[in-house]
Design an enzyme around this catalytic site. Sequence first.
Site, mmCIF file in Angstrom:
data_model
loop_
_atom_site.group_PDB
_atom_site.id
_atom_site.type_symbol
_atom_site.label_atom_id
_atom_site.label_comp_id
_atom_site.label_asym_id
_atom_site.label_seq_id
_atom_site.Cartn_x
_atom_site.Cartn_y
_atom_site.Cartn_z
ATOM 1 N N LYS A 1 -16.116 -6.542 5.389
ATOM 2 C CA LYS A 1 -14.908 -6.996 6.081
ATOM 3 C C LYS A 1 -15.020 -6.831 7.595
ATOM 4 O O LYS A 1 -15.515 -5.812 8.075
ATOM 5 C CB LYS A 1 -13.692 -6.197 5.577
ATOM 6 C CG LYS A 1 -13.237 -6.631 4.202
ATOM 7 C CD LYS A 1 -11.853 -6.095 3.868
ATOM 8 C CE LYS A 1 -11.415 -6.525 2.473
ATOM 9 N NZ LYS A 1 -10.146 -5.960 2.055
ATOM 10 N N SER B 1 -2.742 -7.537 3.399
ATOM 11 C CA SER B 1 -2.836 -7.356 4.856
ATOM 12 C C SER B 1 -3.092 -8.699 5.524
ATOM 13 O O SER B 1 -2.513 -9.005 6.572
ATOM 14 C CB SER B 1 -3.977 -6.383 5.201
ATOM 15 O OG SER B 1 -3.782 -5.134 4.596
ATOM 16 N N HIS C 1 0.841 -1.209 0.000
ATOM 17 C CA HIS C 1 0.000 0.000 0.000
ATOM 18 C C HIS C 1 0.877 1.260 0.000
ATOM 19 O O HIS C 1 0.622 2.210 -0.725
ATOM 20 C CB HIS C 1 -0.866 0.059 1.274
ATOM 21 C CG HIS C 1 -1.934 -0.977 1.395
ATOM 22 N ND1 HIS C 1 -2.069 -1.771 2.508
ATOM 23 C CD2 HIS C 1 -2.940 -1.335 0.559
ATOM 24 C CE1 HIS C 1 -3.129 -2.565 2.364
ATOM 25 N NE2 HIS C 1 -3.668 -2.330 1.188
ATOM 26 N N ARG D 1 -2.464 -6.328 -8.161
ATOM 27 C CA ARG D 1 -1.375 -7.277 -7.914
ATOM 28 C C ARG D 1 -1.368 -8.402 -8.938
ATOM 29 O O ARG D 1 -0.338 -8.816 -9.427
ATOM 30 C CB ARG D 1 -1.510 -7.891 -6.506
ATOM 31 C CG ARG D 1 -1.138 -6.935 -5.406
ATOM 32 C CD ARG D 1 -1.682 -7.394 -4.077
ATOM 33 N NE ARG D 1 -3.141 -7.311 -4.062
ATOM 34 C CZ ARG D 1 -3.887 -7.514 -2.996
ATOM 35 N NH1 ARG D 1 -3.325 -7.854 -1.860
ATOM 36 N NH2 ARG D 1 -5.204 -7.398 -3.067
#
Length: 163
Positions: free
Chosen positions: A41, A128, A17, A90
């Site tokens: 989340k 994460s 990030h 990604r």
Amino acid sequence: MAIAMYPGSFDPITKGHLDIIERASKMFDEVIVAVMVNPRKNCTFTLEERITQIQKCVKKYSNVKVVSGSGLTVDLAKKLNANILIRGIRAVADYEYELSQATTNMMLNKDIETVFLVAKPEFSFLSSSIAKEIAIFGGDIGNMIPKEIEEEVNERLLNKTSL
Ligand code: ADP
């Protein structure tokens, strides 16, 4: 003035990030990192904790600021006068999700453009969640999590049974 907003959960912020933030800070006059409340989340760190963590990591960039937000991303961007959304890609899996998000946002507000930045190879595996899973088992997260918050992440996660 080109103001870009980088929305995400940042639970917690990773070196991947941070690399996107640094690169965006060179491309745009101002970068606003928006820590979003995401109903999908269950976060490990509270909104306030995530904001403080990011603030510690972006101190060195004079044109980066951190805010929290809820609701539609495009509405927050409009409120903050940001006409660019930054997202990181990604792998192909990210692309499919990001494409649907970007297209939806385009339908909601045609004046806001999404700009994708490709992850650096050394961060293309990093999320994460992966960093948190390693921290639970006492593994070294030094090349995943910025040093400013490494200790805090380790303390919170070590020996936890769930994220
Ligand atoms: P969200 O819940 O909105 O997906 P994340 O915090 O997981 O929030 O990610 C925010 C953005 O950063 C997403 O566009 C994601 O693809 C991107 N991102 C996450 N990890 C990396 C990384 N290692 N390198 C580059 N971009 C990343």
